[in-house]
Write a protein that holds these residues in place. Structure first.
Motif, PDB file in Angstrom:
ATOM      1  N   VAL A 225       0.856  -1.189   0.000  1.00 26.89           N
ATOM      2  CA  VAL A 225       0.000   0.000   0.000  1.00 26.89           C
ATOM      3  C   VAL A 225       0.887   1.232   0.000  1.00 26.89           C
ATOM      4  O   VAL A 225       2.035   1.204   0.447  1.00 26.89           O
ATOM      5  CB  VAL A 225      -0.968   0.011   1.210  1.00 26.89           C
ATOM      6  N   ASP A 226       0.345   2.322  -0.505  1.00 24.88           N
ATOM      7  CA  ASP A 226       1.101   3.562  -0.642  1.00 24.88           C
ATOM      8  C   ASP A 226       1.351   4.184   0.730  1.00 24.88           C
ATOM      9  O   ASP A 226       0.410   4.399   1.507  1.00 24.88           O
ATOM     10  CB  ASP A 226       0.330   4.532  -1.534  1.00 24.88           C
TER      11      ASP A 226
ATOM     12  N   GLY B 236      -8.293  -6.688   3.388  1.00 24.55           N
ATOM     13  CA  GLY B 236      -9.553  -5.965   3.311  1.00 24.55           C
ATOM     14  C   GLY B 236      -9.577  -4.752   4.228  1.00 24.55           C
ATOM     15  O   GLY B 236     -10.096  -3.699   3.859  1.00 24.55           O
ATOM     16  N   GLU B 237      -9.008  -4.882   5.414  1.00 18.84           N
ATOM     17  CA  GLU B 237      -8.976  -3.763   6.356  1.00 18.84           C
ATOM     18  C   GLU B 237      -8.088  -2.643   5.826  1.00 18.84           C
ATOM     19  O   GLU B 237      -8.420  -1.450   5.964  1.00 18.84           O
ATOM     20  CB  GLU B 237      -8.458  -4.266   7.708  1.00 18.84           C
ATOM     21  N   LEU B 238      -6.958  -2.993   5.222  1.00 23.84           N
ATOM     22  CA  LEU B 238      -6.082  -1.974   4.634  1.00 23.84           C
ATOM     23  C   LEU B 238      -6.798  -1.238   3.506  1.00 23.84           C
ATOM     24  O   LEU B 238      -6.718  -0.004   3.398  1.00 23.84           O
ATOM     25  CB  LEU B 238      -4.805  -2.632   4.110  1.00 23.84           C
ATOM     26  N   SER B 239      -7.509  -1.971   2.682  1.00 20.31           N
ATOM     27  CA  SER B 239      -8.248  -1.343   1.576  1.00 20.31           C
ATOM     28  C   SER B 239      -9.309  -0.397   2.097  1.00 20.31           C
ATOM     29  O   SER B 239      -9.494   0.716   1.573  1.00 20.31           O
ATOM     30  CB  SER B 239      -8.891  -2.417   0.693  1.00 20.31           C
ATOM     31  N   ALA B 240     -10.034  -0.813   3.145  1.00 21.04           N
ATOM     32  CA  ALA B 240     -11.112   0.005   3.703  1.00 21.04           C
ATOM     33  C   ALA B 240     -10.557   1.283   4.333  1.00 21.04           C
ATOM     34  O   ALA B 240     -11.128   2.365   4.176  1.00 21.04           O
ATOM     35  CB  ALA B 240     -11.906  -0.801   4.719  1.00 21.04           C
ATOM     36  N   LEU B 241      -9.439   1.162   5.041  1.00 26.48           N
ATOM     37  CA  LEU B 241      -8.853   2.331   5.705  1.00 26.48           C
ATOM     38  C   LEU B 241      -8.341   3.357   4.701  1.00 26.48           C
ATOM     39  O   LEU B 241      -8.423   4.567   4.930  1.00 26.48           O
ATOM     40  CB  LEU B 241      -7.706   1.889   6.615  1.00 26.48           C
ATOM     41  N   LEU B 242      -7.803   2.867   3.587  1.00 25.11           N
ATOM     42  CA  LEU B 242      -7.157   3.748   2.627  1.00 25.11           C
ATOM     43  C   LEU B 242      -8.050   4.137   1.455  1.00 25.11           C
ATOM     44  O   LEU B 242      -7.603   4.819   0.539  1.00 25.11           O
ATOM     45  CB  LEU B 242      -5.877   3.080   2.102  1.00 25.11           C
ATOM     46  N   ALA B 243      -9.317   3.678   1.500  1.00 30.21           N
ATOM     47  CA  ALA B 243     -10.232   3.991   0.396  1.00 30.21           C
ATOM     48  C   ALA B 243     -10.528   5.489   0.338  1.00 30.21           C
ATOM     49  O   ALA B 243     -10.615   6.156   1.355  1.00 30.21           O
ATOM     50  CB  ALA B 243     -11.522   3.205   0.593  1.00 30.21           C
TER      51      ALA B 243
END
Length: 460
Positions: free
Chosen positions: A255-256, A453-460
């Protein structure tokens, strides 16, 4: 020349057990093939010739009392650095299976406690094509910690980034020869600084802000002291169980880093706070929505990053025991709660106190060290570690290192470890898990999916 190990390094050697190997594993994902002869030549010149631990192995004292002795044992680089062809189809799953196998077995004890595997046939990396490869580095924790491992990664590179690019001196500078007992030297350096900081806090008590800070510091120190003296038993969940010898390795997508920083800024939190909140959210999903609040063991660096590392490498970190908000359903509030907990811990000397305790135990019998660390581990459900990595991409033998990560070993009866490593503006998390406790590959994959999934949700 033979030498006595420090108490802290002896302790991490003493913690080796069949169900939890104290070996730090790292991997460099490469775009193309890496010439093993070049790797051997570079390791000989930049590691073995420079750091005594790479040409020594530990010998236990008679009767098992006291620190170990590092004795000279010149490595056979053909044995220490070998080649492996990854099983078809050469994807991430095949590489993960290979790393899990390495985690499940000890390093050979009749030679220096490190190894490198140059892996061909790896096609998991994006853009790697048919000629992708990976370089796996395995070093016993008694020889080096995470900061020292990152220093070694930089030393292995063709042209490592310099301090002018933001690389810490501890990574970029040549090692410094140091004398004296390293445990004592670290305590003599840290203790006066921390007492001075406490003195400055006390001196501010006449102002309202000073009184508030002093009260918060006193409360944090009191809580931390009680936690170290009498660690509480952790809540019973599926993360506790009888450990086996088989381990699994996984890693999240990259992730960035700037995106993680932006989320942290929204909540007045750090990158570490955001990622620990993501781990808490993943555990909540993995364990179920009624999960209790849990606790983590978190290694905390005590090494000066603005100074060169010692040529002994070794370990310079303590342990803290923060709670993680697995009982919090809201992702934003999880970040804020992690931030509050970590801010409170920073007011204390918890990491230095545990360093002193473990280093002292290392001068005794292995059972003393194992008992002390077991007490900390029984107060937690997992270990989380965060180490800053290279600020820009590295090359090895002319081949681009597309990505980099590592896996922290679990100690005591812990069954799950999550390692955070930044690399060239990205960050990735490595997962080390006990198959028996987490339910084999299916259970570990379920936790990985929850974390991604949690990383995607936090960084969306």
């Amino acid at each position: 020349m033979d030498r006595w190990a420090s108490g802290i390094d002896t302790a991490w050697l003493q913690l080796e057990q069949p169900t939890n190997r104290m070996v730090v594993h790292g991997v460099l994902f490469c775009d193309g093939p890496v010439d093993v002869a070049t790797v051997r030549e570079r390791v000989a010149q930049r590691w073995v010739a420079v750091y005594p631990g790479f040409r020594q192995r530990p010998i236990w004292p008679a009767g098992g009392l006291g620190p170990v002795r590092w004795v000279d044992d010149e490595p056979d680089l053909a044995a220490h650095i070998d080649t492996v062809t990854l099983a078809a189809p050469g994807d991430d799953a095949a590489l993960a299976e290979h790393v899990g196998t390495l985690m499940s077995r000890p390093l050979p004890t009749d030679r220096p406690w490190w190894a490198i595997h140059v892996v061909s046939g790896y096609r998991g990396a994006e853009g790697a094509g048919e000629d992708g490869s990976a370089v796996l580095v395995s070093i016993h924790h008694g020889l080096a910690d995470g900061v020292a491992l990152n220093h070694l990664f930089h030393a292995l590179a063709d042209e490592p980034p310099g301090t002018d690019e933001g690389t810490p001196v501890a990574y970029a500078a040549p090692p410094k020869r140091r004398r004296g007992i390293r445990d004592v030297r670290l305590v003599r350096r840290e203790l006066p600084q921390r007492l001075s900081r406490l003195g400055r806090t006390v001196a501010r008590w006449p102002s309202p802000e000073g009184r508030e800070e002093l009260a918060a510091t006193g409360s944090a120190i009191g809580h931390s002291t009680a936690l170290i003296v009498r660690p509480p038993a952790e809540a019973a969940t599926a993360l506790q169980g009888e450990l086996g010898t088989a381990k699994s390795a996984r890693w999240t997508r990259a992730v960035d880093l700037d995106a993680v920083k932006a989320v942290g800024k929204e909540h007045g939190a750090s990158v570490n706070d955001v990622l620990c909140a993501a781990i808490a959210g993943a555990l909540r999903e993995y364990l179920g929505g009624d999960s209790p609040r849990l606790r983590a063991v978190m290694p905390t660096n005590l090494r000066r990053l603005d100074r060169p590392v010692s040529h002994w490498l070794g370990n310079e970190f303590g342990l803290v025991l923060p709670t993680i908000p697995t009982d919090e359903p809201d992702p934003g509030r999880r970040v804020e709660r992690v931030h509050r907990v970590m801010s409170s811990i920073k007011r204390t000397n918890q990491a230095l106190a545990t360093f002193i305790g473990i280093a002292t135990a290392g001068h005794g019998r292995a059972a003393w060290t194992q008992g002390l660390v077991r007490r900390y581990a029984e107060a937690a459900s997992l270990i989380i570690t965060n180490v800053p990595g290279p600020v820009r991409e590295l090359e090895i033998a002319g081949t681009r290192v597309r990505d980099l990560l590592f896996w922290v070993p679990c100690s005591g009866q812990l069954a799950l470890g999550v390692s955070i490593l930044s690399y060239a503006g990205r960050v990735r998390l490595g997962i080390a898990a006990d198959d028996a406790v987490l339910g084999g590959a299916e259970g570990v994959d379920r936790f990985l999916a929850a974390l991604d999934g949690e990383l995607s949700a936090l960084l969306a």
